[in-house]
Design a protein around this motif. Structure first.
Motif, short mmCIF file in Angstrom:
data_model
loop_
_atom_site.label_atom_id
_atom_site.label_comp_id
_atom_site.label_asym_id
_atom_site.label_seq_id
_atom_site.Cartn_x
_atom_site.Cartn_y
_atom_site.Cartn_z
N ASN A 100 16.76 63.96 61.08
CA ASN A 100 17.74 63.10 61.76
C ASN A 100 19.16 63.47 61.33
O ASN A 100 19.35 64.27 60.43
CB ASN A 100 17.47 61.61 61.48
N LEU A 101 20.13 62.88 62.01
CA LEU A 101 21.52 63.04 61.63
C LEU A 101 21.97 61.78 60.92
O LEU A 101 21.53 60.68 61.26
CB LEU A 101 22.39 63.27 62.87
N LEU A 102 22.82 61.94 59.92
CA LEU A 102 23.24 60.80 59.10
C LEU A 102 24.73 60.58 59.28
O LEU A 102 25.49 61.51 59.51
CB LEU A 102 22.94 61.09 57.63
N GLU A 103 25.15 59.34 59.15
CA GLU A 103 26.58 59.06 59.10
C GLU A 103 26.97 59.07 57.64
O GLU A 103 26.31 58.48 56.81
CB GLU A 103 26.87 57.68 59.70
N SER A 104 28.04 59.73 57.34
CA SER A 104 28.52 59.76 55.97
C SER A 104 29.99 59.39 56.00
O SER A 104 30.66 59.61 57.00
CB SER A 104 28.33 61.17 55.42
N GLU A 105 30.47 58.83 54.90
CA GLU A 105 31.91 58.51 54.84
C GLU A 105 32.72 59.76 55.15
O GLU A 105 33.78 59.70 55.73
CB GLU A 105 32.28 58.07 53.43
N SER A 106 32.18 60.92 54.72
CA SER A 106 32.99 62.13 54.84
C SER A 106 32.95 62.71 56.25
O SER A 106 33.71 63.59 56.56
CB SER A 106 32.51 63.18 53.84
N GLY B 160 33.49 67.66 49.56
CA GLY B 160 32.48 67.22 50.53
C GLY B 160 31.09 67.11 49.92
O GLY B 160 30.40 66.11 50.10
N THR B 161 30.69 68.12 49.14
CA THR B 161 29.35 68.07 48.55
C THR B 161 29.30 67.03 47.42
O THR B 161 28.31 66.31 47.30
CB THR B 161 28.91 69.44 47.99
N SER B 162 30.38 66.93 46.65
CA SER B 162 30.40 65.96 45.53
C SER B 162 30.24 64.54 46.06
O SER B 162 29.53 63.71 45.49
CB SER B 162 31.70 66.06 44.75
N LYS B 163 30.92 64.27 47.17
CA LYS B 163 30.85 62.95 47.77
C LYS B 163 29.43 62.63 48.22
O LYS B 163 28.93 61.52 48.04
CB LYS B 163 31.79 62.93 48.97
N LEU B 164 28.78 63.63 48.80
CA LEU B 164 27.40 63.41 49.27
C LEU B 164 26.45 63.18 48.11
O LEU B 164 25.54 62.36 48.20
CB LEU B 164 26.93 64.61 50.10
N VAL B 165 26.66 63.92 47.02
CA VAL B 165 25.79 63.74 45.84
C VAL B 165 25.81 62.27 45.41
O VAL B 165 24.77 61.65 45.17
CB VAL B 165 26.25 64.63 44.65
N THR B 166 27.01 61.68 45.35
CA THR B 166 27.12 60.31 44.85
C THR B 166 26.79 59.28 45.93
O THR B 166 26.26 58.21 45.63
CB THR B 166 28.54 60.04 44.30
N GLU C 164 19.10 54.68 40.11
CA GLU C 164 18.09 55.73 40.31
C GLU C 164 18.29 56.85 39.29
O GLU C 164 19.41 57.13 38.88
CB GLU C 164 18.20 56.33 41.73
N GLY C 165 17.21 57.50 38.93
CA GLY C 165 17.30 58.61 37.97
C GLY C 165 17.94 59.84 38.60
O GLY C 165 17.99 59.97 39.83
N TYR C 166 18.41 60.76 37.75
CA TYR C 166 19.07 61.97 38.26
C TYR C 166 18.11 62.87 39.04
O TYR C 166 18.55 63.74 39.80
CB TYR C 166 19.71 62.76 37.11
N ASP C 167 16.81 62.65 38.84
CA ASP C 167 15.84 63.46 39.61
C ASP C 167 15.91 63.13 41.10
O ASP C 167 15.35 63.85 41.93
CB ASP C 167 14.42 63.24 39.09
N LYS C 168 16.63 62.06 41.45
CA LYS C 168 16.75 61.66 42.87
C LYS C 168 18.00 62.26 43.53
O LYS C 168 18.27 61.98 44.68
CB LYS C 168 16.81 60.13 42.99
N VAL C 169 18.75 63.05 42.78
CA VAL C 169 19.92 63.71 43.38
C VAL C 169 19.42 64.66 44.47
O VAL C 169 18.49 65.43 44.26
CB VAL C 169 20.73 64.50 42.31
N ARG C 170 20.06 64.59 45.65
CA ARG C 170 19.58 65.37 46.80
C ARG C 170 20.12 66.79 46.77
O ARG C 170 21.25 67.03 46.35
CB ARG C 170 20.03 64.70 48.11
N LYS C 171 19.31 67.71 47.27
CA LYS C 171 19.77 69.08 47.47
C LYS C 171 20.72 69.10 48.66
O LYS C 171 20.43 68.50 49.70
CB LYS C 171 18.56 69.98 47.74
N ILE C 172 21.84 69.79 48.53
CA ILE C 172 22.83 69.83 49.62
C ILE C 172 23.17 71.27 49.98
O ILE C 172 23.41 72.11 49.10
CB ILE C 172 24.13 69.10 49.20
N TYR C 173 23.15 71.54 51.28
CA TYR C 173 23.67 72.80 51.81
C TYR C 173 24.98 72.50 52.53
O TYR C 173 25.03 71.61 53.36
CB TYR C 173 22.69 73.43 52.80
#
Length: 228
Positions: free
Chosen positions: A40-46, A89-95, A102-111
């Protein structure tokens, strides 16, 4: 002037429709060299459009079937601090995409996929790939994951846990397209599809992104966008 709708306009208007995901999936599959399915497509603040950005940039945030986040950004105007903007852009998505507690293992992979229509930095290639690698200062070895980490995170390398960046400098492409990725860049640059193109997604561009298939009002808005 190409026969097909420019990619940035298509991203704004047409590729957000599930029926047209095959176009985006084709580009991503070609670029990342693995089969990408968009969930799906997501809405992000960025990726909310700001008024002054209206013609200059467009971005789109997708989630693939593995739960990775893929930020695709098209930038038309010269921006000297664009490298930092990619990082922002990627830093914003990480947070943004991790819940409190949530634990750091839940940090998403970003391209982060950046299609730039201006000269960014200084380099001879048209496609650049950036990833994070930890190298030994004394022994020059690469820091690897432990077997437990590999099993838990289902990846082979530390770099796969970090954001990865792709930069496509499409204006610099001026030769015959020989590979699927070059076929895509040819389309991104010219709005045309090279003869006999086989890259995934380009068949769908031919079907769904014809300028002729737009109505009069859409065409007028589109040409205004091109002039800007």
């Amino acid at each position: 002037m190409g026969s097909y709708i420019r990619f940035d306009w298509a991203m704004k208007r047409l590729l957000r429709d599930k029926a047209n995901f095959k176009v985006l999936e084709g580009l991503l599959t070609t670029l990342l060299n693995e089969k990408i399915t968009i969930k799906n497509l997501l809405e992000s603040e960025s990726n909310q459009e700001e008024e002054y950005d209206k013609y200059n940039r467009v971005d789109l945030l997708a989630e693939n079937s593995k739960g990775n986040l893929i930020l695709i950004e098209v930038q038309n105007n010269n921006e000297y601090a664009y490298f930092q903007r990619m990082l922002f852009g990627t830093s914003k998505l990480v947070t943004e995409y991790i819940n409190r507690g949530e634990g750091y293992d839940k940090v998403r992979k970003i391209y982060s996929i950046n299609i730039v229509y201006f000269t960014l930095g200084h380099g001879k290639d048209i496609v650049y790939h950036g990833k994070t690698v930890f190298k030994g200062i004394h022994l020059n070895d690469i820091l690897e994951l432990s077997p437990f980490q590999r099993q838990t995170f289902k990846v082979d390398e530390v770099s796969q846990l970090y954001p990865e960046y792709y930069i496509l400098k499409v204006n610099d492409f001026n030769k015959v397209a020989k590979t699927p990725l070059e076929e895509w860049i040819y389309y991104l640059n010219t709005g045309e599809i090279p003869e006999g193109a086989k890259a995934p997604g380009l068949e769908e561009v031919k079907e769904k992104l014809k300028i002729d298939s737009m109505n009069k009002a859409e065409k007028e808005a589109y040409y205004r966008h091109l002039d800007n």
